[in-house]
Motif scaffolding. Sequence first.
Motif, PDB file in Angstrom:
ATOM      1  N   UNK A 160       0.832  -1.207   0.000  1.00 37.68           N
ATOM      2  CA  UNK A 160       0.000   0.000   0.000  1.00 37.68           C
ATOM      3  C   UNK A 160       0.869   1.260   0.000  1.00 37.68           C
ATOM      4  N   UNK A 161       1.995   1.207   0.739  1.00 42.15           N
ATOM      5  CA  UNK A 161       2.897   2.354   0.833  1.00 42.15           C
ATOM      6  C   UNK A 161       3.852   2.437  -0.356  1.00 42.15           C
ATOM      7  N   UNK A 162       3.863   1.416  -1.214  1.00 38.73           N
ATOM      8  CA  UNK A 162       4.741   1.430  -2.378  1.00 38.73           C
ATOM      9  C   UNK A 162       6.171   1.053  -2.067  1.00 38.73           C
ATOM     10  N   UNK A 163       6.385   0.176  -1.083  1.00 45.80           N
ATOM     11  CA  UNK A 163       7.732  -0.233  -0.700  1.00 45.80           C
ATOM     12  C   UNK A 163       7.918  -1.727  -0.956  1.00 45.80           C
ATOM     13  N   UNK A 372       3.621  -1.866  -7.683  1.00 49.80           N
ATOM     14  CA  UNK A 372       5.018  -2.090  -7.311  1.00 49.80           C
ATOM     15  C   UNK A 372       5.889  -2.309  -8.543  1.00 49.80           C
ATOM     16  N   UNK A 373       5.325  -2.874  -9.618  1.00 52.68           N
ATOM     17  CA  UNK A 373       6.104  -3.028 -10.853  1.00 52.68           C
ATOM     18  C   UNK A 373       6.521  -1.658 -11.368  1.00 52.68           C
ATOM     19  N   UNK A 374       5.595  -0.694 -11.334  1.00 55.21           N
ATOM     20  CA  UNK A 374       5.939   0.662 -11.774  1.00 55.21           C
ATOM     21  C   UNK A 374       6.951   1.301 -10.841  1.00 55.21           C
ATOM     22  N   UNK A 375       6.818   1.049  -9.546  1.00 56.38           N
ATOM     23  CA  UNK A 375       7.770   1.610  -8.592  1.00 56.38           C
ATOM     24  C   UNK A 375       9.185   1.124  -8.884  1.00 56.38           C
ATOM     25  N   UNK A 376       9.368  -0.184  -8.992  1.00 60.27           N
ATOM     26  CA  UNK A 376      10.704  -0.745  -9.204  1.00 60.27           C
ATOM     27  C   UNK A 376      11.222  -0.402 -10.597  1.00 60.27           C
ATOM     28  N   UNK A 377      10.344  -0.431 -11.608  1.00 58.46           N
ATOM     29  CA  UNK A 377      10.798  -0.276 -12.972  1.00 58.46           C
ATOM     30  C   UNK A 377      10.941   1.148 -13.452  1.00 58.46           C
ATOM     31  N   UNK A 457      19.873  11.194 -10.670  1.00 54.33           N
ATOM     32  CA  UNK A 457      19.194  10.166 -11.455  1.00 54.33           C
ATOM     33  C   UNK A 457      18.484   9.130 -10.596  1.00 54.33           C
ATOM     34  N   UNK A 458      18.715   9.152  -9.280  1.00 49.18           N
ATOM     35  CA  UNK A 458      18.025   8.256  -8.351  1.00 49.18           C
ATOM     36  C   UNK A 458      17.163   9.116  -7.427  1.00 49.18           C
ATOM     37  N   UNK A 459      15.890   8.819  -7.359  1.00 49.23           N
ATOM     38  CA  UNK A 459      14.990   9.607  -6.524  1.00 49.23           C
ATOM     39  C   UNK A 459      15.237   9.292  -5.051  1.00 49.23           C
ATOM     40  N   UNK A 460      15.733  10.290  -4.331  1.00 47.80           N
ATOM     41  CA  UNK A 460      16.142  10.068  -2.940  1.00 47.80           C
ATOM     42  C   UNK A 460      14.972   9.742  -2.026  1.00 47.80           C
ATOM     43  N   UNK A 461      13.782  10.270  -2.308  1.00 47.69           N
ATOM     44  CA  UNK A 461      12.634  10.006  -1.435  1.00 47.69           C
ATOM     45  C   UNK A 461      12.272   8.526  -1.478  1.00 47.69           C
ATOM     46  N   UNK A 462      12.261   7.925  -2.663  1.00 47.80           N
ATOM     47  CA  UNK A 462      11.966   6.497  -2.782  1.00 47.80           C
ATOM     48  C   UNK A 462      13.075   5.666  -2.139  1.00 47.80           C
ATOM     49  N   UNK A 463      14.304   6.115  -2.310  1.00 46.81           N
ATOM     50  CA  UNK A 463      15.442   5.398  -1.725  1.00 46.81           C
ATOM     51  C   UNK A 463      15.286   5.300  -0.209  1.00 46.81           C
ATOM     52  N   UNK A 464      14.977   6.414   0.444  1.00 42.36           N
ATOM     53  CA  UNK A 464      14.866   6.423   1.903  1.00 42.36           C
ATOM     54  C   UNK A 464      13.649   5.615   2.366  1.00 42.36           C
ATOM     55  N   UNK A 465      12.528   5.708   1.635  1.00 47.81           N
ATOM     56  CA  UNK A 465      11.331   4.940   2.006  1.00 47.81           C
ATOM     57  C   UNK A 465      11.602   3.446   1.960  1.00 47.81           C
ATOM     58  N   UNK A 466      12.242   2.988   0.880  1.00 50.03           N
ATOM     59  CA  UNK A 466      12.493   1.559   0.701  1.00 50.03           C
ATOM     60  C   UNK A 466      13.491   1.050   1.740  1.00 50.03           C
ATOM     61  N   UNK A 467      14.571   1.780   1.966  1.00 52.43           N
ATOM     62  CA  UNK A 467      15.566   1.344   2.947  1.00 52.43           C
ATOM     63  C   UNK A 467      14.951   1.280   4.342  1.00 52.43           C
ATOM     64  N   UNK A 468      14.132   2.274   4.689  1.00 52.97           N
ATOM     65  CA  UNK A 468      13.471   2.267   5.997  1.00 52.97           C
ATOM     66  C   UNK A 468      12.554   1.052   6.133  1.00 52.97           C
ATOM     67  N   UNK A 469      11.829   0.719   5.061  1.00 53.05           N
ATOM     68  CA  UNK A 469      10.939  -0.450   5.097  1.00 53.05           C
ATOM     69  C   UNK A 469      11.744  -1.730   5.272  1.00 53.05           C
ATOM     70  N   UNK A 470      12.906  -1.818   4.619  1.00 58.08           N
ATOM     71  CA  UNK A 470      13.763  -2.999   4.772  1.00 58.08           C
ATOM     72  C   UNK A 470      14.205  -3.172   6.226  1.00 58.08           C
ATOM     73  N   UNK A 471      14.652  -2.077   6.811  1.00 56.98           N
ATOM     74  CA  UNK A 471      15.229  -2.145   8.162  1.00 56.98           C
ATOM     75  C   UNK A 471      14.184  -2.560   9.188  1.00 56.98           C
ATOM     76  N   UNK A 472      12.963  -2.057   9.055  1.00 61.43           N
ATOM     77  CA  UNK A 472      11.959  -2.317  10.095  1.00 61.43           C
ATOM     78  C   UNK A 472      11.098  -3.544   9.808  1.00 61.43           C
ATOM     79  N   UNK A 473      11.330  -4.245   8.683  1.00 59.91           N
ATOM     80  CA  UNK A 473      10.467  -5.378   8.343  1.00 59.91           C
ATOM     81  C   UNK A 473      10.461  -6.445   9.424  1.00 59.91           C
ATOM     82  N   UNK A 474      11.641  -6.929   9.821  1.00 61.45           N
ATOM     83  CA  UNK A 474      11.695  -8.003  10.821  1.00 61.45           C
ATOM     84  C   UNK A 474      11.132  -7.549  12.169  1.00 61.45           C
TER      85      UNK A 474
END
Length: 493
Positions: A160-163, A372-377, A457-474
């Motif tokens: 839902x959050x796009x991560x 999510x396909x659009x997000x990653x691609x 060339x890399x969107x920093x907002x998406x980068x921080x959202x995804x990394x934060x989601x990775x860290x807090x998943x477990x």
Amino acid sequence: MAIDEGRRRWKGLDKDLNRIGHVEYAVQSIWAPLAAPGAAAAFIALAALLSAVYFGLADTPMIVILAAAFGAYMALNIGANDVANNMGPAVGSKALTMGSALVIAAVCETAGALIAGGDVVSTISKSIIDPAAVASPDVFVWAMMAALISSALWVNLATYLGAPVSTTHSVVGGVMGAGIAAAGISVVNWATMGSIAASWIVSPLLGGGIAAGFLAFIKWKIAYQDDMIEAARRWVPILIALMVGVFATYLALKGLKAVIAIDLPLALLIGIGCGAVAYGGAVPLIRRQAEGLENRKRSLRGLFSLPLVLSAGLLSFAHGANDVANAVGPLAAIVAVSQTGAVTDAVTIPIWVMVIGAFGISLGLFLFGPKLIRMVGDQITKLNPVRAYCVALSAAITVIIASWLGLPVSSTHIAVGGVFGVGFFREWDAERRSRLKAGRPRRAKRVDVEERKRRKLVRRSHFMTIVAAWVITVPAAALLSATIYLAIGLLVH
């Protein structure tokens, strides 16, 4: 006079038809957003019914029906989130349309799950908790149920959050949280959890580094050459052979382990053989495709489109073979305990459970996967077939290296790390080339700091959202699972 009456009559009819049209439009507007959730709810209900039919409508334990429903829910979420890692680069690079990607992924995911899906899964996910601590069948069943519900809810929220998050890590966190709630913190195998935490860093860095390395190689050996087409004739067949060899090794190790046991040396021999055959076929094919192409970078993209499509399909097949256990592993464990009344270290997955997982992943992809396909691609960084090829090849190579070294890595982190890798490499390369141009007297061009930030060339907002989601998943899945387990305890008792 008759004409005026006819006009009035038709005018009234037009008004009525307009009212009907507005009603139809309103109905469509209301029901369109509900179509996908409705189809998902129907599949969950069908999975519960399938479990009841398997056991016998009168004899089915209620816990099995509930577990089948939540197993189907988890499968839908895996399809919505995890499959984007395989298809996102191909769609973002325009090598595949969204519709084609959904069809290819659904077919390959289902085939991988049903043909090469694991027959036996660990009931205590990768030794996260001590089996002796949850030897009571009731405690074990409710712990698995809590892990299943929590991991599915967490992946649903991330989608839902796009991560894009690791569904494996979600299940691991769920098992850990339920285990702690059931038997205390000492039940957790912290050495294994430490390895999983290390994979948060190892997976994306390894995937990103390999993807960036291949992109650098292609740029310096092909794209920056004076005669790009001749360089492509020489190097693209080698790259295709490498891709085929790597994927043959990858599938031998990860995708076909349920069909035949293959160790790493044999898998490498299979890969070398397949790569040699692919090279023999690629040389004349690339020469034909390169005839008449203009000597510019855009011409190179078409040479990588077919390999990229094949790699996306192969990644989906291997994903279906490996990750279906994330959806149905806890369900299979609950079914086994319900049948035998005892907790065992490993269980066989019944075919009806595997069907729920396989078709649930494909349906979730169709209903909710495009976001999510659009997000990653497309939304992290811009991809073309060359860059997307580097991401796909990096994903397969990284898994092979990790298997060789015994490192627990996440396919999600590897693939998304590869996308970040090619994006950050392009930023570095653009800066390097601009500095070189600035040294030439007539081509110097000053770019201020704000303009440089805008050109990232890399969107920093998406980068921080995804990394934060990775860290807090477990930890998030663990906390949610523990809460659900305690709530179940209150309801049951």
